[in-house]
Each structure stands twice: as structure tokens, then as C-alpha cells.
Design a protein around this motif. Sequence first.
Motif, mmCIF file in Angstrom:
data_model
loop_
_atom_site.group_PDB
_atom_site.id
_atom_site.type_symbol
_atom_site.label_atom_id
_atom_site.label_comp_id
_atom_site.label_asym_id
_atom_site.label_seq_id
_atom_site.Cartn_x
_atom_site.Cartn_y
_atom_site.Cartn_z
ATOM 1 N N LYS A 15 0.833 -1.203 0.000
ATOM 2 C CA LYS A 15 0.000 0.000 0.000
ATOM 3 C C LYS A 15 0.874 1.262 0.000
ATOM 4 O O LYS A 15 0.578 2.232 -0.687
ATOM 5 C CB LYS A 15 -0.947 0.025 1.200
ATOM 6 C CG LYS A 15 -2.085 -0.930 1.072
ATOM 7 C CD LYS A 15 -2.906 -0.542 -0.124
ATOM 8 C CE LYS A 15 -4.270 -1.156 -0.058
ATOM 9 N NZ LYS A 15 -5.044 -0.847 -1.252
ATOM 10 N N GLY A 16 1.931 1.251 0.792
ATOM 11 C CA GLY A 16 2.852 2.390 0.836
ATOM 12 C C GLY A 16 3.518 2.620 -0.502
ATOM 13 O O GLY A 16 3.663 3.761 -0.954
ATOM 14 N N CYS A 68 8.169 5.552 9.260
ATOM 15 C CA CYS A 68 7.853 6.072 7.936
ATOM 16 C C CYS A 68 8.726 5.351 6.912
ATOM 17 O O CYS A 68 9.815 4.869 7.230
ATOM 18 C CB CYS A 68 8.029 7.580 7.858
ATOM 19 S SG CYS A 68 9.707 8.147 8.033
ATOM 20 N N LEU A 69 8.218 5.268 5.713
ATOM 21 C CA LEU A 69 8.908 4.595 4.620
ATOM 22 C C LEU A 69 9.412 5.653 3.641
ATOM 23 O O LEU A 69 8.680 6.592 3.310
ATOM 24 C CB LEU A 69 7.953 3.638 3.898
ATOM 25 C CG LEU A 69 7.257 2.609 4.781
ATOM 26 C CD1 LEU A 69 6.191 1.880 3.967
ATOM 27 C CD2 LEU A 69 8.254 1.633 5.348
ATOM 28 N N VAL A 70 10.631 5.504 3.184
ATOM 29 C CA VAL A 70 11.202 6.425 2.201
ATOM 30 C C VAL A 70 11.420 5.643 0.910
ATOM 31 O O VAL A 70 12.139 4.644 0.894
ATOM 32 C CB VAL A 70 12.533 7.040 2.686
ATOM 33 C CG1 VAL A 70 13.100 7.971 1.626
ATOM 34 C CG2 VAL A 70 12.326 7.768 4.004
ATOM 35 N N TYR A 71 10.759 6.091 -0.138
ATOM 36 C CA TYR A 71 10.882 5.469 -1.453
ATOM 37 C C TYR A 71 11.670 6.390 -2.368
ATOM 38 O O TYR A 71 11.519 7.602 -2.323
ATOM 39 C CB TYR A 71 9.499 5.219 -2.064
ATOM 40 C CG TYR A 71 8.735 4.122 -1.377
ATOM 41 C CD1 TYR A 71 8.841 2.805 -1.799
ATOM 42 C CD2 TYR A 71 7.904 4.406 -0.314
ATOM 43 C CE1 TYR A 71 8.142 1.799 -1.159
ATOM 44 C CE2 TYR A 71 7.198 3.409 0.329
ATOM 45 C CZ TYR A 71 7.323 2.104 -0.104
ATOM 46 O OH TYR A 71 6.630 1.111 0.525
ATOM 47 N N ARG A 72 12.512 5.826 -3.209
ATOM 48 C CA ARG A 72 13.294 6.585 -4.192
ATOM 49 C C ARG A 72 12.718 6.340 -5.580
ATOM 50 O O ARG A 72 12.178 5.273 -5.853
ATOM 51 C CB ARG A 72 14.755 6.121 -4.199
ATOM 52 C CG ARG A 72 15.495 6.469 -2.963
ATOM 53 C CD ARG A 72 16.342 7.682 -3.210
ATOM 54 N NE ARG A 72 17.002 8.038 -1.967
ATOM 55 C CZ ARG A 72 16.953 9.236 -1.449
ATOM 56 N NH1 ARG A 72 16.318 10.185 -2.058
ATOM 57 N NH2 ARG A 72 17.563 9.501 -0.325
ATOM 58 N N PHE A 73 12.856 7.331 -6.431
ATOM 59 C CA PHE A 73 12.466 7.182 -7.830
ATOM 60 C C PHE A 73 13.411 8.000 -8.687
ATOM 61 O O PHE A 73 14.104 8.878 -8.199
ATOM 62 C CB PHE A 73 11.006 7.604 -8.055
ATOM 63 C CG PHE A 73 10.724 9.046 -7.760
ATOM 64 C CD1 PHE A 73 10.791 9.992 -8.768
ATOM 65 C CD2 PHE A 73 10.383 9.461 -6.485
ATOM 66 C CE1 PHE A 73 10.526 11.333 -8.505
ATOM 67 C CE2 PHE A 73 10.112 10.783 -6.205
ATOM 68 C CZ PHE A 73 10.185 11.730 -7.222
ATOM 69 N N GLN A 95 -0.070 12.711 4.798
ATOM 70 C CA GLN A 95 -0.026 12.725 3.339
ATOM 71 C C GLN A 95 1.406 12.452 2.869
ATOM 72 O O GLN A 95 2.364 12.825 3.547
ATOM 73 C CB GLN A 95 -0.486 14.089 2.808
ATOM 74 C CG GLN A 95 -1.922 14.417 3.133
ATOM 75 C CD GLN A 95 -2.877 13.441 2.487
ATOM 76 O OE1 GLN A 95 -2.679 12.999 1.363
ATOM 77 N NE2 GLN A 95 -3.919 13.080 3.215
ATOM 78 N N PRO A 96 1.564 11.815 1.704
ATOM 79 C CA PRO A 96 2.914 11.607 1.158
ATOM 80 C C PRO A 96 3.612 12.931 0.889
ATOM 81 O O PRO A 96 2.980 13.901 0.478
ATOM 82 C CB PRO A 96 2.657 10.864 -0.150
ATOM 83 C CG PRO A 96 1.294 10.285 -0.029
ATOM 84 C CD PRO A 96 0.531 11.212 0.864
ATOM 85 N N VAL A 97 4.912 12.975 1.142
ATOM 86 C CA VAL A 97 5.728 14.156 0.876
ATOM 87 C C VAL A 97 6.746 13.777 -0.199
ATOM 88 O O VAL A 97 7.503 12.829 -0.037
ATOM 89 C CB VAL A 97 6.452 14.642 2.146
ATOM 90 C CG1 VAL A 97 7.361 15.820 1.835
ATOM 91 C CG2 VAL A 97 5.453 15.003 3.229
ATOM 92 N N VAL A 98 6.745 14.538 -1.300
ATOM 93 C CA VAL A 98 7.650 14.280 -2.423
ATOM 94 C C VAL A 98 8.744 15.338 -2.421
ATOM 95 O O VAL A 98 8.457 16.526 -2.326
ATOM 96 C CB VAL A 98 6.888 14.319 -3.768
ATOM 97 C CG1 VAL A 98 7.831 14.050 -4.926
ATOM 98 C CG2 VAL A 98 5.741 13.325 -3.769
#
Length: 106
Positions: free
Chosen positions: A22-23, A64-69, A90-93
Motif C-alpha cells: 500500500k505504501g 515512515c517509509l522512504v521510497y526513491r524514484f 499525506q505523502p511528501v515528495v
Amino acid sequence: MIGLFVLLILGLAGFTWWSLLKGKERARKAARVTCREHGLVLMDDTVMLDSVRLKKTGHTRGWCLVYRFEFAQRGVLNRSGSVLIAPGHQPVVVIKTDSGQLIQEY
């Protein structure tokens, strides 16, 4: 008794796996929207889990989860950004472009 313990462990593992999926989906959507709004191209339409952190918000701490793109700007690849996913927020980009750092909350 051992069966109950195994069932508890399997349930916890299943819940963790579901939460990560989900994350990741929330992070991918936030990265895609941010890139689209700023004329960037999200590479492979994917995000990767980078780290799991303990974050303090107000008087509480939470995971919290940190995703890279990766994204391309005007044909230049090798740019990266991150999406912070915290339960209840809310997600923070965060992306860095030629014009500076951009932080957006969705």
C-alpha cells in the motif's frame, strides 16, 4: 500453543507485506503526479523502498517509509527524488531540479 504462535507470526508478516504494498502504491502515485505537474518524466513508472525510519511528529514517534524514484528532465536522466510515506500523513515528495529543490505534500 506453537500453532497459535506460528499463526501470529504469519499474520504479522502478512500485515507488514500488505502495508509495504500500500505504501509503495501511494508513493508511486505521488511521484507520478508530481512529475506530471512539473513536466518531468517518471522513469519506469516505479519507486523503490530506500529506507524505513523512525519519524517524530508532534509528541509521537512513528515509522515512515522512504521510497526513491528516478526521473528525466529535458532528456537528462540521472535525477532522483524521494517520497516519504508516514501512517496518518499525506505523502511528501522531494525532488531536486536545475531550478532548486521542490517539496510537495499530497
